[in-house]
Every structure is written in C-alpha cells, then in structure tokens.
Motif scaffolding. Structure first.
Motif, short mmCIF file in Angstrom:
data_model
loop_
_atom_site.label_atom_id
_atom_site.label_comp_id
_atom_site.label_asym_id
_atom_site.label_seq_id
_atom_site.Cartn_x
_atom_site.Cartn_y
_atom_site.Cartn_z
N VAL A 186 4.30 9.44 -10.38
CA VAL A 186 4.63 9.14 -10.67
C VAL A 186 5.96 9.51 -10.84
N GLY A 187 6.05 10.32 -9.26
CA GLY A 187 7.15 10.71 -9.54
C GLY A 187 7.30 12.24 -9.65
N VAL A 188 6.77 12.99 -10.20
CA VAL A 188 6.45 14.47 -9.98
C VAL A 188 6.36 14.94 -8.66
N SER A 189 7.10 16.39 -9.24
CA SER A 189 7.34 17.41 -7.41
C SER A 189 6.09 18.30 -7.72
N LEU A 190 5.64 18.63 -6.51
CA LEU A 190 4.20 19.42 -6.87
C LEU A 190 4.60 20.73 -5.81
N LEU A 191 4.20 21.88 -6.12
CA LEU A 191 4.53 22.81 -5.05
C LEU A 191 2.87 23.58 -5.31
N LEU A 192 2.23 23.91 -4.44
CA LEU A 192 0.52 23.85 -4.57
C LEU A 192 0.40 25.13 -3.67
N ALA A 193 0.36 26.59 -4.39
CA ALA A 193 -0.45 27.87 -3.29
C ALA A 193 -1.37 27.46 -3.06
N SER A 194 -1.45 27.94 -1.52
CA SER A 194 -3.41 28.01 -2.00
C SER A 194 -3.63 28.61 -0.23
N HIS A 195 -4.30 29.76 0.01
CA HIS A 195 -5.27 29.78 1.48
C HIS A 195 -6.17 28.85 1.41
N ASN A 196 -6.56 28.10 0.77
CA ASN A 196 -8.10 27.58 1.43
C ASN A 196 -7.17 26.35 2.43
N LEU A 197 -7.58 27.06 3.55
CA LEU A 197 -6.62 25.97 4.33
C LEU A 197 -7.51 25.04 5.27
N SER A 198 -8.94 24.51 4.75
CA SER A 198 -9.14 23.57 5.44
C SER A 198 -9.21 22.91 4.12
N LEU A 199 -9.70 22.85 2.74
CA LEU A 199 -9.04 21.66 2.10
C LEU A 199 -7.32 21.11 2.36
N VAL A 200 -6.29 21.95 2.34
CA VAL A 200 -5.30 21.93 2.43
C VAL A 200 -5.01 21.42 4.02
N LYS A 201 -5.36 21.19 4.76
CA LYS A 201 -5.53 20.28 6.83
C LYS A 201 -6.10 19.31 6.20
N GLN A 202 -6.96 19.44 5.35
CA GLN A 202 -7.59 17.96 5.10
C GLN A 202 -7.02 16.96 4.10
N LEU A 203 -6.20 17.55 3.50
CA LEU A 203 -5.32 16.20 2.43
C LEU A 203 -4.21 16.31 3.56
N ASN A 204 -4.24 16.68 4.08
CA ASN A 204 -2.90 16.23 5.33
C ASN A 204 -1.46 16.05 4.56
N TYR A 205 -0.68 17.40 3.69
CA TYR A 205 0.31 17.09 3.23
C TYR A 205 1.35 18.17 4.07
N ARG A 206 2.37 17.61 3.96
CA ARG A 206 3.63 18.74 4.13
C ARG A 206 2.81 20.19 3.85
N THR A 207 3.46 21.19 4.60
CA THR A 207 2.94 22.44 3.96
C THR A 207 3.88 23.69 4.95
N LEU A 208 4.28 24.42 4.01
CA LEU A 208 5.29 25.23 4.21
C LEU A 208 4.02 27.07 4.46
N THR A 209 4.60 27.53 5.39
CA THR A 209 3.73 28.51 5.56
C THR A 209 4.28 29.79 5.91
#
Lengths: 221, 319
Positions: A186-209
C-alpha cells in the motif's frame, strides 16, 4: 522517501560509524540492510529517526532535511515513522494493548478509535488474545511482535525495523514478513536491518550491505 | 493475521477537531496523574502537608492583618477622650467641669464618672473590692468620657491640648494614639506577611520542582519510549503539570482546613479579649473568596514550578 547524500557520522571518540553513505529508498520500496554487528546498521536507523544527527552530508526523509529540522519538529517527524527496536522498548508497567496504543494516544486519537486500531494491529501479529497481558509475561518473540504492532498501528509512511525477526522462529518470521509486505503493497517504504542472511537471500529484496560504516554493496541479494 | 494493513472499517468516524483531541488527552492525563498520586499515599501526604504548612504561615499573617484592620475600625467608631480630673476635686466640682464642657461645640457628648462611682465600678469589675475597701481614701479620680465630633488626628490633638490647659484636668488620654500604634503594628504585620509570602513561594518552587524532578527520573524509560514514538515535550510534561497543580491545590485546601481549626480553637478566647475592650469585634475567618484564592495560589504555584522543572528535565532526556 528516504535519501542519504554522502552521509558520514563520527562519534565523540573519533571513530566513524558511517562514512560517505549515499542511497535512496522510494515510496513503496522494501529494503534490507545487512552487515556484521557494528557495521553501522543501527546508526543508520537512528539517523532516519532523528535520534542522532549526521556529522556530514544530508539525510532527507519524506521531503524534509533532518539536519535542518528544528528540535521541536522532530516529534512530528517521528510520528510518520513506525520503528521496531532491537531491544523492543516496551513499557513494562502497562498492558500489551496500552503499549500498542501509545503512538495513537500521542497523536490524539479518540479512545474508541484507538481500541479498534490497537486490536487490528495486534490481530495482524497474532497477539490479540494477549492484549490484556503485561509484556513481562511474554516471550522474547512475543515482545518483539508487540513492538511491531506498535510500529504499524498509526499506519506510518515509513517503517524502520532493527532485527525485527531476531527472536522469531522461521514460521513466525515468515508471518512478520508477510505483514511488512502488506504495508509495502500500500505504498509504505520499509528499511529492515537484519543479519539473518538466509532470510534476506530467500526473500530476494534490494539489500544494502554495510561494512565498517561503508556501503559495499547495493542490489538484490 | 492477514487483513490488509489499510483495510479501514467502513464506519470511519468524522475527523475529530483539535479541540476534541486535546480534551480527551487532558481528561485521561488528569485522571492518570491523580491515580499516580493516590498510589503512593504516604509520599503524597507528606508533600501536601509541607505545602500546606508553608502556605499556612503567610495566610495566618494575612488573617492577622485583616483582623487588626477590623479591630481598628471597631475602635475608631468608639474613639473617645478620657479626661482624668485632679484627685482632690469634689463630686460637685467635677460636675461643674462636666457642665462647662457640655457647652463645647467640638464635643458630641460628655459623660461624668464621679470618683465614688469609679471606685464602685472598679471594685466590681476587677474583683479587688477587698483591697480597695482597706484604703482610707478613694484613690480614683473623677473621669470625663468625651466623644469628640472629629476623628481627625490633628484636630483631636488640638482638642487634647485645650483640655489639658484646664486647671482641673490632670491627664487627657486620647485613644487615637493607641489606634495609631495599632495601625503601625498592622502595617508591619502586612509587610511581614508579604515578605514571608515571597520566601514561601520560593520554597514551594523548590519543593514541588524537586518532587517533579524525581517523578520524571522515575519515569525516564517511559519518557524515552514516548519520545521515540513522536511525543512532544509538551505532551510528556502534561501529566507532571497536573501533578504539580494537584499537589499545590491540595496543599492550599489543607491550609484552609488548618485555618478553620485554628479559628475554632481561638474564637472563644478572642471574644473574651474583645469583651475586655468593650468591643463587638469578632475574629474573622478566611472568607470563601480568600479560601478559593489560597487554593488557587497553591495550585498555580504547583503548576508553574512543575512547568519550569519538567521542561528542564524532560529536554535533558534524549532517546
């Protein structure tokens, strides 16, 4: 929605938490920030929330330059942001429902409207049955979800989350991500900090490292 | 768990006005502040009684000044000149002086108390009949009680001089000098009251300010979280302002009750005192208006000191 222009942040000791960071997050975009602990993830979120000011460069959030935002405008800036903190920042002297209601009370919602929205937010994170309990009696994962409910209850335009799935099992993590994705849709911008790399990889979103305060990679994982 | 994040209920109510929002918030906050005070009754009672006793002192002086004022007014109406004639004078000689003075325009009335009558009155009133009876001679002079037409101090003093020049007159006593002294005492009490009020207010600022500072310190984590989710300093300060106002007003109210107790205790003896001066003076208690004023003074001081204290201490908490 969020733009960093060559932002650096030094602490009093002289060590740089962030150096020359530039990126932009559009409306309705969901972005992860990863990096080992101490890489600057939390500092990044603090800058967006106005908890700290950059030492150099500009932080622009929703059109306003945070370096030039007067102190008395910062509360209004924060009302447009839902933040989930790593240490939850819940109040232990009040019930789950009252914790979630806090942003609405501050914004001056009618008590009835507040109750309705609080129940909706708790329903989203699966904690409606525990609304009358006190945070002390909840598990770490449940406390985290209370924090998420509080972050989304005021329907913010920006959601920031520091390790939002840190204490959750994979199934609950997936549920929480679904909630975030609904907001994205619905147009909300989200910035999620995480070091759960497997989850991040699995979701395949843009990632800032981040590494030692520098942006070493910006793209899809 | 899977309702759309912005799926609004169909019955969205009309946008509430800013005034409505403020009203809900204030109602909730006032109730919360009161409940917090009542949850620690001992600490609250101690703070309230300190405030009450502090307010009691200037209020007492204010009342004393008021009572002296009405006492003076009462004495003023009965301003008299007492003329003591020479002791050797016979009753008929005293009568002659009295008749002579009755021809004076400056006097409203002349009343003669002959020396024998004075003796009778005195032994009856003072209960010294035995002692006086043992004296060979009546030691009391004849007295003329004069009510002058004027109440101006200068005119009275001129009249006093004129009376003193009469050969039969021993002493002329003007009540006015006594009134002037009372007036001076009253001015002094009033000044003292005002100075004391200033010190008391400064003290109250310190007491209430410190109470608020401790309350803020106790709720530090809560204030941090409130700031993180967008609370303004004014919003955070609001419950503390109510706390200050409630503590101060409660202090003012207790001070009024203490004054009432004092008044009940002192009323009887003050009537006895007034009776000794043949005076219809009644000890005045705090009027309703002054009582409300005292409560508001307490509340206002509480609010203002909470305002100063909370803004300083809340701004210092950085999330």
């Amino acid at each position: 929605m969020i733009r960093f222009d060559d932002v650096s942040k030094h602490y009093a000791g002289g060590q740089a938490a962030l150096s020359q960071l530039s990126f932009e997050i559009a409306r309705g975009e969901m972005v992860f920030v990863t990096g080992h602990s101490g890489a600057g993830k939390s500092t990044l979120l603090k800058l967006i929330l106005g908890m700290e000011k950059s030492s150099a460069g500009q932080v622009l959030v929703n059109g306003s330059n945070l370096n030039r935002l007067p102190r008395n405008k910062i509360p209004y800036h924060r009302r447009g942001i839902g933040a989930v903190f790593q240490d939850h920042q819940l109040l232990f002297d009040r019930s789950v429902a009252d914790n979630v209601a806090l942003p609405l009370q501050i914004a001056g919602f009618h008590p009835q409207e507040t109750r309705r929205r609080v129940r909706a937010a708790l329903d989203k994170v699966g904690l409606l049955s525990k609304e009358k309990m006190f945070p002390e009696r909840l598990s770490g994962g449940e406390q985290q979800r209370v924090g998420i409910a509080r972050a989304v209850v005021n329907r913010p335009q920006i959601i920031l989350a520091d390790e939002p799935t840190g204490n959750l099992d994979p199934e609950l993590s997936a549920d929480v991500m679904k909630v975030f994705e609904q907001f994205k849709s619905v147009g909300v911008s989200l910035l999620l900090a995480s070091h759960n790399l497997s989850l991040v990889k699995q979701l395949n979103y843009r990632t800032l490292t981040l590494s030692e305060g520098r942006l070493i990679r910006d793209g899809r994982s | 768990m899977t309702r759309g994040p912005h799926a609004r209920a169909r019955h969205t109510r009309p946008q509430p006005s800013a005034m409505d929002k403020l009203l809900w918030q204030h109602r909730a906050v006032a109730r919360d502040s009161l409940q917090r005070l009542l949850r620690s009754p001992v600490a609250t009672a101690i703070t309230v009684s300190v405030i009450a006793i502090a307010l009691l002192l200037p209020a007492l002086l204010f009342l004393l000044q008021q009572n002296l004022g009405s006492g003076i007014a009462e004495l003023d109406r009965s301003a008299r000149i007492s003329v003591y004639l020479e002791t050797g004078l016979s009753d008929s000689e005293a009568e002659e002086v009295s008749n002579y003075l009755q021809t004076w325009d400056s006097l409203l009335s002349v009343e003669l108390v002959s020396s024998s009558q004075a003796l009778a009155d005195f032994s009856e009133n003072a209960g010294l009949a035995g002692v006086l009876a043992s004296l060979a001679e009546n030691p009391l002079p004849a007295t003329l009680l004069l009510i002058p037409r004027t109440s101006d101090l200068a005119d009275l003093e001129a009249l006093q001089a004129e009376l003193e020049s009469l050969p039969e007159v021993a002493v002329v006593e003007l009540d006015r000098t006594w009134i002037a002294r009372l007036q001076a005492i009253r001015n002094f009490v009033s000044l003292l009251g005002r100075a004391l009020l200033l010190f008391v207010l400064l003290g109250l600022f310190a007491i209430i300010g410190n109470t608020i500072r401790l309350a803020i310190e106790n709720r530090r984590q809560e204030i941090r979280v409130q700031k993180l989710v967008g609370a303004t300093d004014a919003y955070i300060a609001r419950p503390f302002l109510y706390t200050g106002f409630l503590l101060g007003s409660a202090g003012g109210l207790v001070a009024c009750l203490l004054l009432l107790v004092l008044w009940l205790l002192l009323g009887q003896s003050s009537r006895e005192l007034a009776a000794l001066y043949n005076n219809g003076f009644e000890l005045a208690n705090l009027s309703l208006v002054s009582a409300i004023g005292l409560v508001l003074l307490g509340g206002g001081t509480g609010w203002l000191s909470a305002l100063i204290s909370s803004y300083r201490n809340i701004a210092a908490i950085d999330p």
